[in-house]
Write a protein that holds these residues in place. Structure first.
Motif, PDB file in Angstrom:
ATOM      1  N   LEU A   1     -50.726  -3.948  -0.721  1.00  0.00           N
ATOM      2  CA  LEU A   1     -52.080  -3.489  -0.955  1.00  0.00           C
ATOM      3  C   LEU A   1     -52.037  -2.052  -1.061  1.00  0.00           C
ATOM      4  CD1 LEU A   1     -54.261  -5.928   1.027  1.00  0.00           C
ATOM      5  CD2 LEU A   1     -53.708  -6.176  -1.379  1.00  0.00           C
ATOM      6  N   SER A   2     -52.944  -1.505  -1.643  1.00  0.00           N
ATOM      7  CA  SER A   2     -53.122  -0.024  -1.897  1.00  0.00           C
ATOM      8  C   SER A   2     -53.646   0.625  -0.631  1.00  0.00           C
ATOM      9  CB  SER A   2     -54.126   0.310  -2.968  1.00  0.00           C
ATOM     10  OG  SER A   2     -55.498   0.051  -2.873  1.00  0.00           O
ATOM     11  N   VAL A   3     -54.108   2.101  -0.478  1.00  0.00           N
ATOM     12  CA  VAL A   3     -54.414   2.642   0.549  1.00  0.00           C
ATOM     13  C   VAL A   3     -55.879   2.294   0.925  1.00  0.00           C
ATOM     14  CG1 VAL A   3     -52.856   4.833   0.312  1.00  0.00           C
ATOM     15  CG2 VAL A   3     -54.936   4.605  -1.001  1.00  0.00           C
ATOM     16  N   ASP A   4     -56.663   1.696  -0.156  1.00  0.00           N
ATOM     17  CA  ASP A   4     -58.052   1.170   0.184  1.00  0.00           C
ATOM     18  C   ASP A   4     -58.011   0.149   1.139  1.00  0.00           C
ATOM     19  OD1 ASP A   4     -58.804   2.732  -2.001  1.00  0.00           O
ATOM     20  OD2 ASP A   4     -58.596   0.912  -3.601  1.00  0.00           O
TER      21      ASP A   4
ATOM     22  N   LEU B   1     -48.640  -1.674   7.843  1.00  0.00           N
ATOM     23  CA  LEU B   1     -48.900  -0.287   7.192  1.00  0.00           C
ATOM     24  C   LEU B   1     -47.813   0.464   7.176  1.00  0.00           C
ATOM     25  CD1 LEU B   1     -51.970   0.615   9.738  1.00  0.00           C
ATOM     26  CD2 LEU B   1     -52.141   0.075   7.140  1.00  0.00           C
ATOM     27  N   TYR B   2     -46.606   0.210   7.406  1.00  0.00           N
ATOM     28  CA  TYR B   2     -45.450   0.697   7.330  1.00  0.00           C
ATOM     29  C   TYR B   2     -45.176   1.399   5.760  1.00  0.00           C
ATOM     30  CZ  TYR B   2     -40.548   1.824   7.269  1.00  0.00           C
ATOM     31  OH  TYR B   2     -39.178   2.328   7.491  1.00  0.00           O
ATOM     32  N   ARG B   3     -45.389   0.690   4.892  1.00  0.00           N
ATOM     33  CA  ARG B   3     -45.171   1.262   3.561  1.00  0.00           C
ATOM     34  C   ARG B   3     -46.354   2.296   3.039  1.00  0.00           C
ATOM     35  NH1 ARG B   3     -47.260   0.828  -1.469  1.00  0.00           N
ATOM     36  NH2 ARG B   3     -48.847  -0.526  -0.656  1.00  0.00           N
ATOM     37  N   LEU B   4     -47.510   1.883   3.509  1.00  0.00           N
ATOM     38  CA  LEU B   4     -48.573   2.729   3.193  1.00  0.00           C
ATOM     39  C   LEU B   4     -48.599   4.092   3.981  1.00  0.00           C
ATOM     40  CD1 LEU B   4     -51.533  -0.024   3.032  1.00  0.00           C
ATOM     41  CD2 LEU B   4     -50.455   1.240   1.389  1.00  0.00           C
TER      42      LEU B   4
ATOM     43  N   ARG C   1     -45.899   5.862   4.626  1.00  0.00           N
ATOM     44  CA  ARG C   1     -45.006   6.811   3.971  1.00  0.00           C
ATOM     45  C   ARG C   1     -45.532   7.054   2.705  1.00  0.00           C
ATOM     46  NH1 ARG C   1     -39.890   6.912   5.719  1.00  0.00           N
ATOM     47  NH2 ARG C   1     -39.349   5.304   7.501  1.00  0.00           N
ATOM     48  N   GLU C   2     -46.592   6.573   2.134  1.00  0.00           N
ATOM     49  CA  GLU C   2     -46.996   6.879   0.778  1.00  0.00           C
ATOM     50  C   GLU C   2     -48.110   7.843   0.792  1.00  0.00           C
ATOM     51  OE1 GLU C   2     -50.213   4.710  -2.346  1.00  0.00           O
ATOM     52  OE2 GLU C   2     -48.772   3.233  -1.484  1.00  0.00           O
ATOM     53  N   VAL C   3     -48.618   8.092   1.984  1.00  0.00           N
ATOM     54  CA  VAL C   3     -49.895   8.907   2.188  1.00  0.00           C
ATOM     55  C   VAL C   3     -49.084  10.178   2.792  1.00  0.00           C
ATOM     56  CG1 VAL C   3     -51.658   7.179   2.424  1.00  0.00           C
ATOM     57  CG2 VAL C   3     -50.623   8.187   4.543  1.00  0.00           C
ATOM     58  N   ARG C   4     -47.973  10.215   3.107  1.00  0.00           N
ATOM     59  CA  ARG C   4     -47.407  11.450   3.744  1.00  0.00           C
ATOM     60  C   ARG C   4     -47.337  12.693   2.730  1.00  0.00           C
ATOM     61  NH1 ARG C   4     -42.169   9.612   7.649  1.00  0.00           N
ATOM     62  NH2 ARG C   4     -43.791   7.977   9.170  1.00  0.00           N
ATOM     63  N   GLY C   5     -47.215  13.963   3.360  1.00  0.00           N
ATOM     64  CA  GLY C   5     -47.105  14.951   2.426  1.00  0.00           C
ATOM     65  C   GLY C   5     -48.558  15.508   2.132  1.00  0.00           C
ATOM     66  N   ASP C   6     -48.253  16.816   1.659  1.00  0.00           N
ATOM     67  CA  ASP C   6     -49.460  17.481   0.895  1.00  0.00           C
ATOM     68  C   ASP C   6     -49.806  17.239  -0.287  1.00  0.00           C
ATOM     69  OD1 ASP C   6     -49.872  18.836   3.454  1.00  0.00           O
ATOM     70  OD2 ASP C   6     -48.533  20.290   2.991  1.00  0.00           O
ATOM     71  N   SER C   7     -51.144  17.258  -0.792  1.00  0.00           N
ATOM     72  CA  SER C   7     -51.180  17.048  -2.239  1.00  0.00           C
ATOM     73  C   SER C   7     -52.390  18.295  -2.534  1.00  0.00           C
ATOM     74  CB  SER C   7     -52.245  15.807  -2.428  1.00  0.00           C
ATOM     75  OG  SER C   7     -53.490  15.845  -1.549  1.00  0.00           O
ATOM     76  N   GLU C   8     -52.294  18.425  -3.789  1.00  0.00           N
ATOM     77  CA  GLU C   8     -53.005  19.612  -4.355  1.00  0.00           C
ATOM     78  C   GLU C   8     -54.702  19.212  -4.413  1.00  0.00           C
ATOM     79  OE1 GLU C   8     -51.817  22.397  -5.129  1.00  0.00           O
ATOM     80  OE2 GLU C   8     -49.630  21.876  -4.943  1.00  0.00           O
ATOM     81  N   TRP C   9     -55.568  20.007  -4.635  1.00  0.00           N
ATOM     82  CA  TRP C   9     -56.869  19.905  -4.794  1.00  0.00           C
ATOM     83  C   TRP C   9     -57.356  18.993  -5.675  1.00  0.00           C
ATOM     84  CZ3 TRP C   9     -59.669  20.956  -8.945  1.00  0.00           C
ATOM     85  CH2 TRP C   9     -59.242  21.995  -9.795  1.00  0.00           C
ATOM     86  N   TYR C  10     -56.548  19.015  -6.991  1.00  0.00           N
ATOM     87  CA  TYR C  10     -57.136  18.207  -8.031  1.00  0.00           C
ATOM     88  C   TYR C  10     -56.389  16.910  -7.970  1.00  0.00           C
ATOM     89  CZ  TYR C  10     -52.377  19.883  -9.336  1.00  0.00           C
ATOM     90  OH  TYR C  10     -51.182  20.166  -9.467  1.00  0.00           O
TER      91      TYR C  10
ATOM     92  N   VAL D   1     -47.975   4.676  13.279  1.00  0.00           N
ATOM     93  CA  VAL D   1     -47.399   3.657  12.835  1.00  0.00           C
ATOM     94  C   VAL D   1     -46.213   3.269  13.830  1.00  0.00           C
ATOM     95  CG1 VAL D   1     -46.495   2.024  11.353  1.00  0.00           C
ATOM     96  CG2 VAL D   1     -48.343   3.318  10.503  1.00  0.00           C
ATOM     97  N   GLY D   2     -46.017   2.427  14.289  1.00  0.00           N
ATOM     98  CA  GLY D   2     -45.018   2.178  15.388  1.00  0.00           C
ATOM     99  C   GLY D   2     -43.922   1.282  14.805  1.00  0.00           C
TER     100      GLY D   2
END
Length: 495
Positions: free
Chosen positions: A435-438, A455-458, A460-469, A487-488
């Motif tokens: 599922l998505s980050v929702d 939550l293992y895949r999710l 990794r998906e949300v890691r890192g910085d993102s721009e304001w837009y 996540v363990g």
């Protein structure tokens, strides 16, 4: 006597659109503010829009396009156009709130259709369908339109657009060069400059340039459609010739009898629920639900086709004809609503037995929307007027999609599966992890190791910085939750 050679005949210029729907344009000229606003919309898209990442860039680009198309026109949008614009922007705003890619794709596609309606209108089914493709037929017209506008600007002695772009480019270069030098010379000025200027990280410059050009061209095409609007309803088929009463009344009456017989005989099938499934040999919940869904689709297609043919062929001059149309078609739609209720009932039983998935929730929502369409068809039959029906169906689709976004399907599926896990101890963490980050807030309530596996895949998906837009509310909340509760390890045995 010398015979002159035959002169070549100039080829006849053909156009996809008949002249009655869209006349050739040889005189209109693009206004300078519209062209400049279209370029600005392209720049906004190139700097903020990430096609592969849902975020704030979509609604920013949509707002820039809407402003370039409608704000540069002297006349104000009508109430219907304003509602369509707001609906299209609301659909794009979903991408800055929800993180589900499938939901984003549906919202973008529906936003395109609603935006096309705001440009060209349409009161018929054919008009709405043709209007959604009108923009694809504007490139040659837009090139000539823009070229005529540029010639007028040059003839009137105003500042050429090329000079404006040149001055803007030189200004940007000077600011970048001297700004970077001053920032390197003084740390305080660098900090002030960093706070004053928004951060825009330009990755894949060539791709962004192409995207900006496409958005700029599409904006010019939309502005042209608004000023030289094709009569899309002229493409609709002409009203059919009425036939004798018995020729349409008998087939409709027989079809109604068939529906009545089906509902009367199959009451246990339609509303038997658990008892019917458990007492019928070789019948599973999956078959039970799929039967209802495909029955619904078949009934929907049948009803729409029958109504379309009946409206074209049935005479409504005499009172008896009008009464027959209302009774026969109204009964058909009413019985279709019974099948809709049955399909919803079947799907609810399936979900209670096997859990919730994205597909099952989507099917359920589709069934509810089709039930609303049947209600609109009944209302059109009572009034014997369906001119408002295509727009009403489009509006119901927009409202329904915004309601789905408000419900948050992925989060709903995750929440129901977490509740089911607490009751039964059964869960499919592999599916929940897709599922998505929702779904992160609901999955975060699972015990270990199911939580980490889901939550293992999710994570990794949300890691890192993102721009304001690229801001997305669901992704931002998921990132905060996973940072607070890391996540363990995932032990998949027994999951």
């Amino acid at each position: 006597m010398t015979i002159a050679p035959p002169q070549p005949v100039a080829p006849t210029r053909r156009d996809f659109w008949p002249r009655r729907a869209w006349r050739r344009d040889r005189t209109s000229m693009a206004p300078r503010p519209t062209v400049l606003a279209a370029v600005a919309a392209g720049v906004v898209a190139a700097l903020t829009l990430q096609v592969t990442v849902v975020g704030l860039g979509y609604v920013l680009t949509g707002g820039a396009v809407a402003a370039a198309v409608f704000a540069t026109r002297r006349t104000m949008p009508t109430a219907v156009q304003a509602a369509a614009i707001l609906g299209a922007l609301a659909l794009l705003a979903v991408l800055s709130v929800r993180g589900a890619g499938w939901l984003a794709a549906v919202c973008v596609a529906l936003s395109w259709g609603v935006g096309s309606f705001a440009l060209v209108g349409g009161r018929t089914w054919t008009g709405l369908a043709a209007g959604s493709f009108a923009l694809w037929f504007t490139p040659l017209r837009v090139v000539r339109w823009t070229r005529r506008g540029a010639r007028r600007w040059h003839a009137t002695g105003t500042v050429p657009v090329g000079r404006v772009f040149g001055v803007a480019a030189v200004t940007v270069v000077l600011l970048l060069v001297f700004g970077s030098l001053f920032a390197g010379a003084d740390a305080g000025f660098a900090a002030l400059l960093g706070r004053a200027a928004p951060t825009v990280h330009v990755s894949n410059p060539f791709g962004r340039f192409v995207l900006g050009v496409l958005v700029c061209g599409g904006t010019l095409g939309a502005a042209y459609l608004l000023r030289r609007t094709p009569r899309v309803d002229a493409l609709a088929p002409r009203p059919g010739h009425p036939v004798a009463r018995w020729e349409w009344a008998i087939p409709l009456a027989v079809l109604d009898l068939l529906f009545l017989g089906f509902v009367a005989v199959q009451l246990t099938v339609l509303f038997g629920g658990n008892t019917h499934v458990l007492t019928t040999a070789d019948l599973t919940y999956a078959e039970y639900a799929r039967q209802g869904f495909w029955q619904l689709l078949a009934v929907t297609a049948l009803t729409l086709v029958v109504i379309a043919v009946a409206v074209r062929k049935a005479s409504r001059v005499e009172v008896a004809d009008r009464v027959l149309v209302r009774v026969l078609l109204g009964l058909l739609c009413g019985l279709s609503l019974v099948v809709v209720a049955s399909a919803i009932h079947r799907m609810s039983l399936y979900e209670s037995q096997y859990g919730y998935t994205r597909l099952r929730v989507t099917v359920l929502v589709t069934e509810l929307w089709l039930g609303l369409v049947f209600v609109l068809l009944i209302a059109a039959g009572v009034r014997l007027s369906g001119r408002w029906l295509p727009r009403a169906v489009l509006a119901s689709a927009v409202g329904g999609m915004l309601l789905v976004a408000a419900i948050d399907p992925d989060a709903y599926v995750a929440r129901k599966n977490v509740e089911r896990f607490g009751d039964t101890g059964r869960i499919d963490v592999s599916y929940l992890g897709s599922l998505s980050v929702d779904a992160v807030p609901a999955l975060d309530r699972l015990p270990e190791p199911e939580r980490s596996c889901a939550l293992y895949r999710l994570d990794r998906e949300v890691r890192g910085d993102s721009e304001w837009y690229e801001y997305n509310a669901a992704r931002s909340r998921a990132k905060e939750l996973l940072a607070a509760h890391p996540v363990g390890s995932c032990e998949r045995s027994g999951s």
